[in-house]
Motif scaffolding. Structure first.
Motif, PDB file in Angstrom:
ATOM      1  N   VAL A 305       9.063   9.656 -23.720  1.00  0.00           N
ATOM      2  CA  VAL A 305       8.494  10.686 -22.851  1.00  0.00           C
ATOM      3  C   VAL A 305       7.290  10.132 -22.091  1.00  0.00           C
ATOM      4  CG1 VAL A 305       7.243  12.876 -22.843  1.00  0.00           C
ATOM      5  CG2 VAL A 305       9.332  12.647 -24.191  1.00  0.00           C
ATOM      6  N   MET A 306       6.411   9.420 -22.783  1.00  0.00           N
ATOM      7  CA  MET A 306       5.238   8.853 -22.114  1.00  0.00           C
ATOM      8  C   MET A 306       5.644   7.814 -21.072  1.00  0.00           C
ATOM      9  SD  MET A 306       2.330   8.597 -25.118  1.00  0.00           S
ATOM     10  CE  MET A 306       3.353   7.707 -26.293  1.00  0.00           C
ATOM     11  N   ALA A 307       6.681   7.050 -21.360  1.00  0.00           N
ATOM     12  CA  ALA A 307       7.150   6.058 -20.389  1.00  0.00           C
ATOM     13  C   ALA A 307       7.669   6.738 -19.120  1.00  0.00           C
ATOM     14  CB  ALA A 307       8.247   5.200 -21.018  1.00  0.00           C
ATOM     15  N   TRP A 308       8.451   7.811 -19.292  1.00  0.00           N
ATOM     16  CA  TRP A 308       8.954   8.534 -18.121  1.00  0.00           C
ATOM     17  C   TRP A 308       7.805   9.151 -17.325  1.00  0.00           C
ATOM     18  CZ3 TRP A 308      13.230   7.489 -15.993  1.00  0.00           C
ATOM     19  CH2 TRP A 308      14.393   7.217 -16.724  1.00  0.00           C
ATOM     20  N   LEU A 309       6.802   9.687 -18.022  1.00  0.00           N
ATOM     21  CA  LEU A 309       5.652  10.264 -17.320  1.00  0.00           C
ATOM     22  C   LEU A 309       4.903   9.199 -16.520  1.00  0.00           C
ATOM     23  CD1 LEU A 309       4.140  12.703 -19.995  1.00  0.00           C
ATOM     24  CD2 LEU A 309       5.188  13.331 -17.818  1.00  0.00           C
ATOM     25  N   LEU A 310       4.703   8.034 -17.117  1.00  0.00           N
ATOM     26  CA  LEU A 310       4.025   6.955 -16.395  1.00  0.00           C
ATOM     27  C   LEU A 310       4.818   6.531 -15.168  1.00  0.00           C
ATOM     28  CD1 LEU A 310       2.763   4.762 -19.384  1.00  0.00           C
ATOM     29  CD2 LEU A 310       1.329   5.970 -17.728  1.00  0.00           C
ATOM     30  N   LEU A 311       6.132   6.440 -15.311  1.00  0.00           N
ATOM     31  CA  LEU A 311       6.964   6.047 -14.174  1.00  0.00           C
ATOM     32  C   LEU A 311       6.909   7.092 -13.070  1.00  0.00           C
ATOM     33  CD1 LEU A 311       9.027   4.193 -12.853  1.00  0.00           C
ATOM     34  CD2 LEU A 311      10.816   5.332 -14.183  1.00  0.00           C
ATOM     35  N   LEU A 312       7.029   8.371 -13.442  1.00  0.00           N
ATOM     36  CA  LEU A 312       6.992   9.440 -12.442  1.00  0.00           C
ATOM     37  C   LEU A 312       5.653   9.472 -11.719  1.00  0.00           C
ATOM     38  CD1 LEU A 312       8.132  12.006 -11.123  1.00  0.00           C
ATOM     39  CD2 LEU A 312       7.282  13.297 -13.093  1.00  0.00           C
ATOM     40  N   LEU A 313       4.571   9.402 -12.469  1.00  0.00           N
ATOM     41  CA  LEU A 313       3.246   9.442 -11.845  1.00  0.00           C
ATOM     42  C   LEU A 313       2.962   8.186 -11.039  1.00  0.00           C
ATOM     43  CD1 LEU A 313       1.339  10.978 -14.867  1.00  0.00           C
ATOM     44  CD2 LEU A 313       1.697  12.072 -12.648  1.00  0.00           C
ATOM     45  N   GLY A 314       3.519   7.054 -11.466  1.00  0.00           N
ATOM     46  CA  GLY A 314       3.393   5.849 -10.659  1.00  0.00           C
ATOM     47  C   GLY A 314       4.053   6.004  -9.295  1.00  0.00           C
ATOM     48  N   LEU A 315       5.220   6.641  -9.259  1.00  0.00           N
ATOM     49  CA  LEU A 315       5.898   6.881  -7.988  1.00  0.00           C
ATOM     50  C   LEU A 315       5.120   7.858  -7.121  1.00  0.00           C
ATOM     51  CD1 LEU A 315       9.588   7.138  -9.282  1.00  0.00           C
ATOM     52  CD2 LEU A 315       8.563   5.243  -8.006  1.00  0.00           C
ATOM     53  N   VAL A 316       4.550   8.891  -7.732  1.00  0.00           N
ATOM     54  CA  VAL A 316       3.753   9.863  -6.975  1.00  0.00           C
ATOM     55  C   VAL A 316       2.534   9.187  -6.356  1.00  0.00           C
ATOM     56  CG1 VAL A 316       2.314  11.923  -7.182  1.00  0.00           C
ATOM     57  CG2 VAL A 316       4.545  11.846  -8.309  1.00  0.00           C
ATOM     58  N   ASN A 317       1.835   8.366  -7.136  1.00  0.00           N
ATOM     59  CA  ASN A 317       0.667   7.679  -6.598  1.00  0.00           C
ATOM     60  C   ASN A 317       1.058   6.645  -5.553  1.00  0.00           C
ATOM     61  OD1 ASN A 317      -2.166   8.175  -8.170  1.00  0.00           O
ATOM     62  ND2 ASN A 317      -0.434   8.629  -9.516  1.00  0.00           N
ATOM     63  N   LEU A 318       2.196   5.996  -5.726  1.00  0.00           N
ATOM     64  CA  LEU A 318       2.675   5.060  -4.706  1.00  0.00           C
ATOM     65  C   LEU A 318       2.906   5.792  -3.385  1.00  0.00           C
ATOM     66  CD1 LEU A 318       3.719   2.269  -3.870  1.00  0.00           C
ATOM     67  CD2 LEU A 318       5.961   2.927  -4.782  1.00  0.00           C
ATOM     68  N   TYR A 319       3.458   6.989  -3.460  1.00  0.00           N
ATOM     69  CA  TYR A 319       3.655   7.791  -2.247  1.00  0.00           C
ATOM     70  C   TYR A 319       2.326   8.109  -1.572  1.00  0.00           C
ATOM     71  CZ  TYR A 319       4.451  11.883   0.661  1.00  0.00           C
ATOM     72  OH  TYR A 319       4.465  12.775   1.701  1.00  0.00           O
ATOM     73  N   CYS A 320       1.301   8.448  -2.382  1.00  0.00           N
ATOM     74  CA  CYS A 320      -0.011   8.784  -1.814  1.00  0.00           C
ATOM     75  C   CYS A 320      -0.620   7.587  -1.087  1.00  0.00           C
ATOM     76  CB  CYS A 320      -0.943   9.260  -2.926  1.00  0.00           C
ATOM     77  SG  CYS A 320      -0.478  10.841  -3.669  1.00  0.00           S
ATOM     78  N   TYR A 321      -0.540   6.406  -1.688  1.00  0.00           N
ATOM     79  CA  TYR A 321      -1.089   5.216  -1.035  1.00  0.00           C
ATOM     80  C   TYR A 321      -0.300   4.855   0.224  1.00  0.00           C
ATOM     81  CZ  TYR A 321      -4.015   4.450  -5.133  1.00  0.00           C
ATOM     82  OH  TYR A 321      -4.938   4.599  -6.127  1.00  0.00           O
ATOM     83  N   ALA A 322       1.024   4.987   0.149  1.00  0.00           N
ATOM     84  CA  ALA A 322       1.841   4.689   1.327  1.00  0.00           C
ATOM     85  C   ALA A 322       1.548   5.677   2.452  1.00  0.00           C
ATOM     86  CB  ALA A 322       3.320   4.732   0.954  1.00  0.00           C
ATOM     87  N   ASP A 323       1.357   6.951   2.094  1.00  0.00           N
ATOM     88  CA  ASP A 323       1.034   7.948   3.114  1.00  0.00           C
ATOM     89  C   ASP A 323      -0.284   7.622   3.803  1.00  0.00           C
ATOM     90  OD1 ASP A 323       1.182  10.919   4.222  1.00  0.00           O
ATOM     91  OD2 ASP A 323      -0.808  10.685   3.326  1.00  0.00           O
ATOM     92  N   GLU A 324      -1.303   7.235   3.022  1.00  0.00           N
ATOM     93  CA  GLU A 324      -2.590   6.894   3.613  1.00  0.00           C
ATOM     94  C   GLU A 324      -2.468   5.685   4.534  1.00  0.00           C
ATOM     95  OE1 GLU A 324      -7.220   5.975   2.245  1.00  0.00           O
ATOM     96  OE2 GLU A 324      -5.623   6.119   0.747  1.00  0.00           O
ATOM     97  N   LEU A 325      -1.661   4.708   4.118  1.00  0.00           N
ATOM     98  CA  LEU A 325      -1.471   3.510   4.937  1.00  0.00           C
ATOM     99  C   LEU A 325      -0.822   3.859   6.274  1.00  0.00           C
ATOM    100  CD1 LEU A 325      -1.425   0.390   5.264  1.00  0.00           C
ATOM    101  CD2 LEU A 325       0.796   0.428   4.093  1.00  0.00           C
ATOM    102  N   PHE A 326       0.288   4.584   6.224  1.00  0.00           N
ATOM    103  CA  PHE A 326       1.017   4.882   7.460  1.00  0.00           C
ATOM    104  C   PHE A 326       0.256   5.887   8.325  1.00  0.00           C
ATOM    105  CE2 PHE A 326       4.651   3.348   4.879  1.00  0.00           C
ATOM    106  CZ  PHE A 326       5.064   2.339   5.731  1.00  0.00           C
ATOM    107  N   THR A 327      -0.428   6.858   7.721  1.00  0.00           N
ATOM    108  CA  THR A 327      -1.204   7.826   8.502  1.00  0.00           C
ATOM    109  C   THR A 327      -2.322   7.120   9.257  1.00  0.00           C
ATOM    110  OG1 THR A 327      -0.734   9.573   6.891  1.00  0.00           O
ATOM    111  CG2 THR A 327      -2.571   9.929   8.380  1.00  0.00           C
ATOM    112  N   THR A 328      -2.986   6.180   8.599  1.00  0.00           N
ATOM    113  CA  THR A 328      -4.075   5.446   9.260  1.00  0.00           C
ATOM    114  C   THR A 328      -3.547   4.610  10.417  1.00  0.00           C
ATOM    115  OG1 THR A 328      -5.291   5.341   7.172  1.00  0.00           O
ATOM    116  CG2 THR A 328      -5.942   3.809   8.899  1.00  0.00           C
ATOM    117  N   LEU A 329      -2.429   3.929  10.193  1.00  0.00           N
ATOM    118  CA  LEU A 329      -1.880   3.089  11.265  1.00  0.00           C
ATOM    119  C   LEU A 329      -1.345   3.916  12.427  1.00  0.00           C
ATOM    120  CD1 LEU A 329      -0.028   0.376   9.135  1.00  0.00           C
ATOM    121  CD2 LEU A 329      -2.228   0.179  10.306  1.00  0.00           C
ATOM    122  N   LEU A 330      -0.696   5.038  12.116  1.00  0.00           N
ATOM    123  CA  LEU A 330      -0.161   5.869  13.193  1.00  0.00           C
ATOM    124  C   LEU A 330      -1.268   6.581  13.952  1.00  0.00           C
ATOM    125  CD1 LEU A 330       2.957   7.419  11.412  1.00  0.00           C
ATOM    126  CD2 LEU A 330       2.948   5.696  13.217  1.00  0.00           C
TER     127      LEU A 330
END
Length: 475
Positions: A305-330
């Motif tokens: 369960v903890m492994a799945w939570l870490l994976l899910l939250l890792g994907l969510v945070n990856l989305y946040c960083y990618a959004d900031e990157l693309f929003t800044t460039l656009l």
């Protein structure tokens, strides 16, 4: 019916029963199985705590310059460390409160570690809001107290809201922790009384546990009011965490600094806090499972369960960083793009790549089933996640502040040994309090694990008649 049986069975070992849970957990508090190693660890933590006291005295005498703070980097490792600790605390409180409100059966083996860690992390964070003020002896100016000169606080100042945040959090986290601990303290009180009758020693300890249990007797009225209070404070804790983390993002957005105005920043702060809280929970649970041999309470199902939570939250945070990157460039704002460039390849680019290498990439190992069942992998990833989140706070604060709109106002920041020593001292405070908790308090929730064992036994009893009827029908 098989699913009903397997759900509780997966999260508790077959050797654990209603009575053995209390004996095993209280045996750790009374037996002190790691006496020598505990003392060595405690002495090391006290050494770091002494360093913290020394650094606080030095800061009060010399000022915050010993941390390397300058203009414009007036927030340096002090606020970075504060945000990191409060993020771990917020994530831990939120996870435990949400699991409690949803009535999750398997939370008992993890919630005590998470709640205790959240409270102690908040205590470590509380070291910073006063001593970084510059004139800490006037700390009460941040509070709206009646005074002759009508010196009310500046409500637009982050200093005031830091004080409100940490006081509110400590009150809620302490209340939530104490309420959850009451039935277990009563169990330890009864166990201490039994040992005192058998050996003639330990009456003082039984007396102290009795005071801490607040007269708990386990009556139906006690259980009813306990559950009501527990749920009420859990709801308050969830609201507090969301308001605290989103409020921090709004305070950043209220400034004119480039790089602090992404619309997704409040959500990213909440996601990062939960990520660090789950990382701490995973590392602590794996460590306690190995040190105290709690494989029958913190099972492989908990690890998964903890492994799945870490994976899910890792994907969510990856989305946040990618959004900031693309929003800044656009958006193509030259100042925002310049901040992004300094974060990626500037003198403190290590902070960004610390996030990527330690927080965002390692969680993807949990796509593999073997990694999700490996306590070593989960513990290491949990530690790495918290290290990466520290880099995130450093990047957001220090890298942003050292350059703003005026080139003449830019001033590079270099980490001073005083800032590192103060942070190391706060780590010592955390481990000193954690070791005391491990020594004298139950490290898993006796009540919740007993409830899980009872559910497993009830499911077995209900399954037997049906299994017998099915066999008779086949014959």
């Amino acid at each position: 019916m098989t699913d009903v049986i397997e759900a509780p069975r997966r999260f508790i070992g077959p050797s654990e029963s209603f009575s053995s849970v209390g004996l095993d957990v209280s045996g750790i508090a009374f037996g002190h199985p790691l006496r020598l190693r505990w003392w060595l660890a405690f002495l090391g933590a006290m050494g770091l705590l002494g360093l913290l006291v020394l650094m606080i005295g030095l800061v009060l005498f010399e000022g915050v310059g010993v941390w390397g703070n300058n203009v414009p980097v007036t927030w340096a490792l002090d606020i970075v460390s504060y945000d990191w600790w409060i993020g771990i605390a917020s994530g831990g409180l939120l996870i435990s409160a949400v699991l409690m409100l949803f009535g999750t059966e398997w939370r008992g083996a993890l919630n005590r570690l998470t709640e205790t860690g959240a409270l102690i992390a908040a205590a470590a964070a509380a070291c910073y809001p006063i001593i970084h003020l510059g004139r800490p002896w006037f700390f009460y100016w941040n509070l709206p107290y009646p005074n002759t000169f009508l010196l009310w606080p500046q409500f637009r100042s982050p200093l005031y809201w830091d004080a409100v945040d940490i006081i509110s959090y400590l009150l809620i986290a302490l209340t939530f922790w104490i309420i959850g601990l009451l039935p277990d303290l009563a169990t330890l009180r009864d166990r201490a009384l039994e040992r005192a009758r058998e050996t003639g020693q330990g009456h003082t300890r039984a007396f102290l546990y009795g005071i801490a249990a607040l007269g708990w007797r386990g009556s139906a009225r006690h259980w009813h009011r306990w559950l009501q209070a527990y749920r009420t404070v859990a709801v308050a804790g969830v609201l507090l965490v969301f308001s605290l983390q989103t409020g921090a993002a709004v305070m950043f957005a209220g400034s004119v600094e480039p790089g602090w105005h992404d619309p997704l920043l409040p959500f990213a702060f909440v996601a990062g806090a939960i990520f660090s809280g789950v990382g701490f929970m995973a590392a602590a649970a794996v460590a306690m499972r190995w040190v105290f041999r709690l494989r029958s309470m913190i099972t492989d199902a908990h690890l998964e369960v903890m492994a799945w939570l870490l994976l899910l939250l890792g994907l969510v945070n990856l989305y946040c960083y990618a959004d900031e990157l693309f929003t800044t460039l656009l958006g193509n704002d030259p100042y925002d793009v310049a901040v992004l460039g300094r974060r990626l390849v500037g003198p403190h680019a290590w902070a960004f790549w610390d996030i990527v290498i330690l927080a965002l990439l390692p969680v993807h190992v949990f796509w593999l089933k073997a990694a999700r069942r490996s306590g070593l992998a989960i513990g290491l990833v949990g530690v790495a996640v918290n290290s990466g989140i520290f880099g995130d706070h450093y990047m957001v604060i220090v890298t942003t502040l050292q350059h703003d709109f005026l080139p003449a106002a830019a001033h590079d920041f270099s980490t001073a040994i005083g800032g590192v020593a103060t942070f190391a001292g706060s780590v010592g405070l955390f481990f000193a309090l954690a070791l005391l908790g491990l020594r004298y308090l139950p490290i898993v929730s006796i009540v919740e694990v007993r409830r899980l064992s009872r559910l497993r036994d009830e499911a077995r009893v209900q399954a037997r008649p049906q299994a017998a009827g099915g066999a008779d029908g086949r014959r």
